[in-house]
Design a protein around this motif. Structure first.
Motif, PDB file in Angstrom:
ATOM      1  N   LEU A   1      61.054 -36.327 -16.500  1.00 27.75           N
ATOM      2  CA  LEU A   1      61.191 -37.378 -17.538  1.00 27.75           C
ATOM      3  C   LEU A   1      60.075 -37.928 -18.087  1.00 27.75           C
ATOM      4  O   LEU A   1      59.578 -38.229 -19.170  1.00 27.75           O
ATOM      5  CB  LEU A   1      62.414 -38.406 -16.958  1.00 27.75           C
ATOM      6  CG  LEU A   1      63.737 -37.849 -16.988  1.00 27.75           C
ATOM      7  CD1 LEU A   1      64.597 -38.916 -16.333  1.00 27.75           C
ATOM      8  CD2 LEU A   1      64.217 -37.793 -18.597  1.00 27.75           C
ATOM      9  N   ASP A   2      59.035 -38.356 -16.942  1.00 30.02           N
ATOM     10  CA  ASP A   2      57.784 -39.172 -17.258  1.00 30.02           C
ATOM     11  C   ASP A   2      57.068 -38.169 -18.259  1.00 30.02           C
ATOM     12  O   ASP A   2      56.127 -38.599 -19.194  1.00 30.02           O
ATOM     13  CB  ASP A   2      57.360 -39.618 -15.949  1.00 30.02           C
ATOM     14  CG  ASP A   2      57.885 -40.848 -15.443  1.00 30.02           C
ATOM     15  OD1 ASP A   2      58.671 -41.484 -16.084  1.00 30.02           O
ATOM     16  OD2 ASP A   2      57.538 -40.996 -14.277  1.00 30.02           O
TER      17      ASP A   2
ATOM     18  N   SER B   1      54.166 -40.303 -20.312  1.00 26.38           N
ATOM     19  CA  SER B   1      53.553 -41.283 -19.371  1.00 26.38           C
ATOM     20  C   SER B   1      52.836 -40.982 -18.282  1.00 26.38           C
ATOM     21  O   SER B   1      52.506 -42.019 -17.417  1.00 26.38           O
ATOM     22  CB  SER B   1      54.927 -42.262 -19.075  1.00 26.38           C
ATOM     23  OG  SER B   1      55.763 -41.589 -18.449  1.00 26.38           O
ATOM     24  N   LEU B   2      52.737 -39.759 -17.932  1.00 26.99           N
ATOM     25  CA  LEU B   2      51.980 -39.270 -16.602  1.00 26.99           C
ATOM     26  C   LEU B   2      50.531 -39.371 -16.691  1.00 26.99           C
ATOM     27  O   LEU B   2      50.040 -39.149 -17.963  1.00 26.99           O
ATOM     28  CB  LEU B   2      52.515 -37.716 -16.167  1.00 26.99           C
ATOM     29  CG  LEU B   2      53.893 -37.607 -15.723  1.00 26.99           C
ATOM     30  CD1 LEU B   2      53.926 -36.062 -15.215  1.00 26.99           C
ATOM     31  CD2 LEU B   2      53.937 -38.337 -14.610  1.00 26.99           C
ATOM     32  N   PRO B   3      49.945 -39.895 -15.656  1.00 29.76           N
ATOM     33  CA  PRO B   3      48.526 -39.672 -15.774  1.00 29.76           C
ATOM     34  C   PRO B   3      47.966 -38.291 -15.865  1.00 29.76           C
ATOM     35  O   PRO B   3      48.703 -37.252 -15.635  1.00 29.76           O
ATOM     36  CB  PRO B   3      47.916 -40.153 -14.251  1.00 29.76           C
ATOM     37  CG  PRO B   3      49.210 -41.120 -13.907  1.00 29.76           C
ATOM     38  CD  PRO B   3      50.414 -40.277 -14.553  1.00 29.76           C
ATOM     39  N   ARG B   4      46.764 -38.096 -16.210  1.00 34.39           N
ATOM     40  CA  ARG B   4      46.206 -36.811 -16.550  1.00 34.39           C
ATOM     41  C   ARG B   4      46.358 -35.692 -15.539  1.00 34.39           C
ATOM     42  O   ARG B   4      46.763 -34.563 -15.725  1.00 34.39           O
ATOM     43  CB  ARG B   4      44.673 -36.848 -16.714  1.00 34.39           C
ATOM     44  CG  ARG B   4      44.014 -35.416 -17.174  1.00 34.39           C
ATOM     45  CD  ARG B   4      44.771 -34.556 -18.157  1.00 34.39           C
ATOM     46  NE  ARG B   4      43.961 -33.370 -18.294  1.00 34.39           N
ATOM     47  CZ  ARG B   4      44.467 -32.321 -18.710  1.00 34.39           C
ATOM     48  NH1 ARG B   4      45.986 -32.319 -19.097  1.00 34.39           N
ATOM     49  NH2 ARG B   4      43.839 -31.130 -18.947  1.00 34.39           N
ATOM     50  N   GLY B   5      46.161 -36.030 -13.973  1.00 32.37           N
ATOM     51  CA  GLY B   5      46.301 -35.111 -12.958  1.00 32.37           C
ATOM     52  C   GLY B   5      47.662 -34.791 -12.791  1.00 32.37           C
ATOM     53  O   GLY B   5      47.932 -33.422 -12.771  1.00 32.37           O
TER      54      GLY B   5
ATOM     55  N   THR C   1      66.379 -30.140 -21.873  1.00 33.33           N
ATOM     56  CA  THR C   1      67.568 -30.757 -21.648  1.00 33.33           C
ATOM     57  C   THR C   1      67.343 -32.605 -21.691  1.00 33.33           C
ATOM     58  O   THR C   1      67.715 -33.268 -22.261  1.00 33.33           O
ATOM     59  CB  THR C   1      68.184 -30.350 -20.368  1.00 33.33           C
ATOM     60  OG1 THR C   1      68.607 -29.110 -20.368  1.00 33.33           O
ATOM     61  CG2 THR C   1      69.329 -31.584 -20.029  1.00 33.33           C
ATOM     62  N   PHE C   2      66.099 -32.924 -20.892  1.00 29.67           N
ATOM     63  CA  PHE C   2      65.943 -34.192 -20.777  1.00 29.67           C
ATOM     64  C   PHE C   2      65.296 -34.715 -22.328  1.00 29.67           C
ATOM     65  O   PHE C   2      65.523 -35.795 -22.836  1.00 29.67           O
ATOM     66  CB  PHE C   2      64.635 -34.253 -20.083  1.00 29.67           C
ATOM     67  CG  PHE C   2      65.032 -34.147 -18.755  1.00 29.67           C
ATOM     68  CD1 PHE C   2      66.203 -34.511 -18.159  1.00 29.67           C
ATOM     69  CD2 PHE C   2      64.236 -33.960 -17.513  1.00 29.67           C
ATOM     70  CE1 PHE C   2      66.845 -34.362 -16.947  1.00 29.67           C
ATOM     71  CE2 PHE C   2      64.389 -33.878 -16.184  1.00 29.67           C
ATOM     72  CZ  PHE C   2      65.768 -34.049 -15.891  1.00 29.67           C
ATOM     73  N   ASP C   3      64.505 -33.761 -23.066  1.00 28.20           N
ATOM     74  CA  ASP C   3      64.218 -33.907 -24.247  1.00 28.20           C
ATOM     75  C   ASP C   3      65.523 -34.333 -25.212  1.00 28.20           C
ATOM     76  O   ASP C   3      65.443 -35.301 -26.155  1.00 28.20           O
ATOM     77  CB  ASP C   3      63.469 -32.905 -24.973  1.00 28.20           C
ATOM     78  CG  ASP C   3      62.091 -32.698 -24.360  1.00 28.20           C
ATOM     79  OD1 ASP C   3      61.560 -33.435 -23.580  1.00 28.20           O
ATOM     80  OD2 ASP C   3      61.585 -31.488 -24.585  1.00 28.20           O
TER      81      ASP C   3
END
Length: 207
Positions: free
Chosen positions: A21-22, A27-31, A52-54
């Motif tokens: 979801l993130d 919203s996730l950091p690059r790594g 599905t989440f989208d």
């Protein structure tokens, strides 16, 4: 493909679902985002989960205008001639990981693990010799691990190429390579690793 992994993550692994979801929300950091992107490039079922989440959240991971691109060799080996299901980000990220794997150098860290940093990505590669385990450890943040080759035994489940492990502050584990061969993983963390035991306490002081 690992059907056991897919069923487990969809039905039970809330950490995995929250991570996806993130990622879909950007919203996730690059790594961790790099690791998830490479995961999507290798695991078709995971792309379905993300779609599905989208749809549920109104997020548009796949809303990228199609362009003509050259098909990488690794992608042809995965899906043949049709690569329209992949985003440019997934292709670019996975190509970067594989080129680093070909050109980089393995180094042992203080815990005896073979590691290879990926410059500019906040991620690194881990190589476990057959039958070898990572020292038991916990985390001060998120740890995302993608199996690139071989098999990884996390104590309760076997993970294979394309499978993703997600751990956070509430989890401790001691994964290891299966005895049949070496295992190479792509790893990203948002915190530090907390090794267990007397030796872990000593190593933690230098990290």
């Amino acid at each position: 493909m690992n059907d056991e992994f897919t069923a487990h993550t969809i039905e039970e692994d809330q950490r995995y679902q929250a991570l996806m979801l993130d990622y879909a929300a950007g919203s996730l950091p690059r790594g961790p985002a790099l690791v998830v992107s490479a995961h999507l490039a290798l695991q078709p079922q995971a792309r379905e989960i993300t779609r599905t989440f989208d749809a549920a959240g109104g997020m548009l991971l796949d809303a990228i205008e199609p362009v003509e691109i050259a098909q990488p060799d690794w992608l042809e080996a995965e899906v043949g001639a049709d690569y329209s299901q992949y985003s440019l980000r997934e292709i670019d990220d996975m190509a970067h990981v594989l080129s680093s794997l070909d050109q980089g150098r393995w180094r042992r860290n203080l815990a005896g693990m073979l590691m290879m940093p990926l410059p500019g990505c906040d991620a690194e590669l881990l190589k476990l010799e057959a039958g070898r385990k990572v020292p038991e450890h916990g985390h001060s943040g998120l740890e995302v691990t993608l199996v690139l080759s071989g098999e990884l035994d996390d104590g309760s489940q076997i993970y294979r190429r394309g499978d993703l492990l997600v751990h956070d502050e509430d989890s401790e584990h001691q994964p290891g390579a299966a005895k049949g061969g070496d295992c190479i993983c792509l790893i990203a963390q948002t915190g530090s690793v907390r090794l267990k035991g007397p030796l872990g306490w000593l190593i933690n002081r230098f990290n």
